[in-house]
Design a protein around this motif. Structure first.
Motif, PDB file in Angstrom:
ATOM      1  N   GLN A 117       0.865  -1.271  -0.072  1.00  0.00           N
ATOM      2  CA  GLN A 117       0.073  -0.030  -0.073  1.00  0.00           C
ATOM      3  C   GLN A 117       0.916   1.216   0.031  1.00  0.00           C
ATOM      4  N   ALA A 118       1.913   1.185   0.807  1.00  0.00           N
ATOM      5  CA  ALA A 118       2.908   2.476   0.785  1.00  0.00           C
ATOM      6  C   ALA A 118       3.629   2.583  -0.465  1.00  0.00           C
ATOM      7  N   GLY A 119       4.060   1.607  -1.038  1.00  0.00           N
ATOM      8  CA  GLY A 119       4.904   1.754  -2.358  1.00  0.00           C
ATOM      9  C   GLY A 119       3.833   2.189  -3.535  1.00  0.00           C
ATOM     10  N   LEU A 120       2.582   1.872  -3.526  1.00  0.00           N
ATOM     11  CA  LEU A 120       1.814   2.264  -4.432  1.00  0.00           C
ATOM     12  C   LEU A 120       1.548   3.830  -3.965  1.00  0.00           C
ATOM     13  N   HIS A 121       1.220   4.219  -2.873  1.00  0.00           N
ATOM     14  CA  HIS A 121       0.850   5.490  -2.292  1.00  0.00           C
ATOM     15  C   HIS A 121       2.040   6.494  -3.019  1.00  0.00           C
ATOM     16  N   SER A 122       3.325   6.153  -2.620  1.00  0.00           N
ATOM     17  CA  SER A 122       4.397   6.795  -3.109  1.00  0.00           C
ATOM     18  C   SER A 122       4.404   6.828  -4.522  1.00  0.00           C
ATOM     19  N   LEU A 123       4.259   6.147  -5.191  1.00  0.00           N
ATOM     20  CA  LEU A 123       4.314   6.053  -6.972  1.00  0.00           C
ATOM     21  C   LEU A 123       3.317   6.905  -7.388  1.00  0.00           C
ATOM     22  N   GLU A 124       1.916   6.575  -6.792  1.00  0.00           N
ATOM     23  CA  GLU A 124       0.784   7.509  -7.277  1.00  0.00           C
ATOM     24  C   GLU A 124       1.166   9.252  -6.898  1.00  0.00           C
ATOM     25  N   ASN A 125       1.886   9.423  -5.994  1.00  0.00           N
ATOM     26  CA  ASN A 125       1.888  10.807  -5.509  1.00  0.00           C
ATOM     27  C   ASN A 125       3.422  11.388  -5.821  1.00  0.00           C
ATOM     28  N   SER A 126       3.760  10.786  -6.887  1.00  0.00           N
ATOM     29  CA  SER A 126       5.088  11.477  -7.031  1.00  0.00           C
ATOM     30  C   SER A 126       5.283  11.333  -9.083  1.00  0.00           C
ATOM     31  N   THR A 127       6.234  11.566  -9.438  1.00  0.00           N
ATOM     32  CA  THR A 127       6.493  11.729 -10.828  1.00  0.00           C
ATOM     33  C   THR A 127       7.520  10.313 -11.039  1.00  0.00           C
ATOM     34  N   SER A 128       7.864   9.686 -10.033  1.00  0.00           N
ATOM     35  CA  SER A 128       8.736   8.749 -10.165  1.00  0.00           C
ATOM     36  C   SER A 128       8.292   7.648 -11.096  1.00  0.00           C
ATOM     37  N   GLU A 129       9.012   6.574 -11.693  1.00  0.00           N
ATOM     38  CA  GLU A 129       8.762   5.772 -12.791  1.00  0.00           C
ATOM     39  C   GLU A 129       8.413   4.457 -11.805  1.00  0.00           C
ATOM     40  N   TYR A 130       9.323   4.393 -10.922  1.00  0.00           N
ATOM     41  CA  TYR A 130       9.269   3.027  -9.975  1.00  0.00           C
ATOM     42  C   TYR A 130       9.391   3.361  -8.370  1.00  0.00           C
ATOM     43  N   VAL A 131       8.755   2.400  -7.553  1.00  0.00           N
ATOM     44  CA  VAL A 131       9.232   2.278  -6.152  1.00  0.00           C
ATOM     45  C   VAL A 131       9.275   1.098  -5.903  1.00  0.00           C
ATOM     46  N   PHE A 132      10.558   0.561  -5.401  1.00  0.00           N
ATOM     47  CA  PHE A 132      10.769  -0.709  -4.965  1.00  0.00           C
ATOM     48  C   PHE A 132      11.440  -0.634  -3.800  1.00  0.00           C
ATOM     49  N   SER A 133      11.390  -1.985  -3.116  1.00  0.00           N
ATOM     50  CA  SER A 133      11.597  -2.415  -1.643  1.00  0.00           C
ATOM     51  C   SER A 133      13.095  -2.101  -1.318  1.00  0.00           C
ATOM     52  N   ALA A 134      13.605  -1.829  -0.548  1.00  0.00           N
ATOM     53  CA  ALA A 134      15.020  -1.671  -0.081  1.00  0.00           C
ATOM     54  C   ALA A 134      15.165  -1.657   1.344  1.00  0.00           C
ATOM     55  N   THR A 135      16.495  -1.867   1.840  1.00  0.00           N
ATOM     56  CA  THR A 135      16.466  -2.217   3.117  1.00  0.00           C
ATOM     57  C   THR A 135      18.248  -1.544   3.279  1.00  0.00           C
ATOM     58  N   SER A 136      18.597  -0.957   4.489  1.00  0.00           N
ATOM     59  CA  SER A 136      19.833  -0.459   4.812  1.00  0.00           C
ATOM     60  C   SER A 136      20.622  -1.417   5.289  1.00  0.00           C
ATOM     61  N   TYR A 137      22.127  -1.381   4.510  1.00  0.00           N
ATOM     62  CA  TYR A 137      23.082  -2.215   5.088  1.00  0.00           C
ATOM     63  C   TYR A 137      23.422  -1.909   6.657  1.00  0.00           C
ATOM     64  N   GLY A 138      23.719  -3.264   7.246  1.00  0.00           N
ATOM     65  CA  GLY A 138      23.986  -3.235   8.749  1.00  0.00           C
ATOM     66  C   GLY A 138      25.221  -2.869   9.078  1.00  0.00           C
ATOM     67  N   PHE A 139      25.974  -2.441   8.138  1.00  0.00           N
ATOM     68  CA  PHE A 139      27.484  -1.801   8.410  1.00  0.00           C
ATOM     69  C   PHE A 139      27.838  -1.155   7.344  1.00  0.00           C
ATOM     70  N   PRO A 140      28.603  -0.045   7.701  1.00  0.00           N
ATOM     71  CA  PRO A 140      29.056   1.089   6.633  1.00  0.00           C
ATOM     72  C   PRO A 140      29.724   0.380   5.505  1.00  0.00           C
ATOM     73  N   ILE A 141      29.323   0.412   4.388  1.00  0.00           N
ATOM     74  CA  ILE A 141      30.043  -0.202   3.218  1.00  0.00           C
ATOM     75  C   ILE A 141      31.447   0.553   2.766  1.00  0.00           C
ATOM     76  N   GLN A 142      31.586   1.630   3.257  1.00  0.00           N
ATOM     77  CA  GLN A 142      32.749   2.472   3.102  1.00  0.00           C
ATOM     78  C   GLN A 142      33.877   1.503   3.841  1.00  0.00           C
ATOM     79  N   ARG A 143      33.597   0.886   4.981  1.00  0.00           N
ATOM     80  CA  ARG A 143      34.563   0.107   5.558  1.00  0.00           C
ATOM     81  C   ARG A 143      34.878  -1.219   5.194  1.00  0.00           C
ATOM     82  N   ALA A 144      33.975  -1.695   4.105  1.00  0.00           N
ATOM     83  CA  ALA A 144      34.151  -3.100   3.490  1.00  0.00           C
ATOM     84  C   ALA A 144      35.565  -3.459   3.127  1.00  0.00           C
ATOM     85  N   LEU A 145      35.876  -4.587   3.460  1.00  0.00           N
ATOM     86  CA  LEU A 145      37.305  -5.273   3.236  1.00  0.00           C
ATOM     87  C   LEU A 145      37.105  -6.506   2.231  1.00  0.00           C
TER      88      LEU A 145
END
Length: 229
Positions: A117-145
């Motif tokens: 529902q939230a994804g559709l609402h975001s798409l309908e109320n914007s000029t975006s072409e897509y809204v997709f599910s995402a999540t944050s990394y659990g550790f800073p990627i700038q510190r990747a080894l």
């Protein structure tokens, strides 16, 4: 018109018959169908499959399977976008062209109706072409080894060796749950991961790729812990 398209091919290899294997007491695919139904935002819920058994399960749980996907779109190398375009083109021929389409993965048992529902609402109320599910990394990627062929350790971004975590830009990745889009964007093959898209952020504890038996077990434990059943 708003249409859900659930890709569910029959040839999964690492977890045989993954899309209809029992998860928390019912076929995995049934969870995505139920979430789509509970969201109340779809005029039609379609499953795109090449497999008669998967088609039967999809129909049993209330989805439509108006066609069987051709073999050239059912191998391990076919991308999701091609499958979605095929389904939209089928609807277009039937003169029921949708405005909004949601590609919903068959292996998304941790997804909630409110996310769709939230994804559709975001798409309908914007000029975006897509809204997709995402999540944050659990550790800073700038510190990747990484390690080289001599097993020596290196930083991908050594310039951030001493940068405080709170000063680093937070990074996100595709959660692999759903992709809302304008039908025209899918048909015109516009890329999803681009500036014309938005992210719907999911908490990390509700995101789990299910590609291996270990992934499956972890997803079941999360499902039980979150009492989603």
């Amino acid at each position: 018109m708003r249409v859900a398209i659930i890709p569910a091919r029959g040839g999964s290899q690492r977890i045989p018959r993954k899309n209809i294997k029992l998860f928390a007491g019912k076929p995995m695919l049934a969870h995505s169908i139920a979430t789509a139904q509970q969201s109340g935002v779809f005029d039609r819920i379609l499953v795109s499959t090449d497999d008669e058994e998967i088609a039967a399960v999809a129909r049993e749980y209330g989805a439509e399977v108006p066609f069987l996907r051709p073999a050239e779109l059912a191998d391990a190398y076919t991308g999701t976008s091609a499958v979605v375009r095929h389904a939209i083109e089928y609807l277009k021929i039937q003169e029921v062209m949708p405005e909004y389409v949601c590609c919903l993965y068959a292996t998304a048992p941790l997804l909630l109706a409110g996310d769709l529902q939230a994804g559709l609402h975001s798409l309908e109320n914007s000029t975006s072409e897509y809204v997709f599910s995402a999540t944050s990394y659990g550790f800073p990627i700038q510190r990747a080894l990484y390690k080289d062929e001599q097993e020596q350790v290196h930083m991908f971004a050594p310039e951030h060796r001493s940068t405080r975590s709170q000063d680093l830009i937070e990074a996100y990745h595709d959660a692999g749950q759903f992709y809302w889009g304008r039908a025209s964007a899918f048909l015109n093959e516009k890329p999803v991961f681009a500036q014309h898209s938005r992210m719907h952020i999911l908490p990390r504890h509700r995101v789990q790729d299910i590609d291996t038996p270990e992934d499956w077990q972890r997803a079941e434990l999360l499902y039980q812990l979150l009492q989603l059943g």
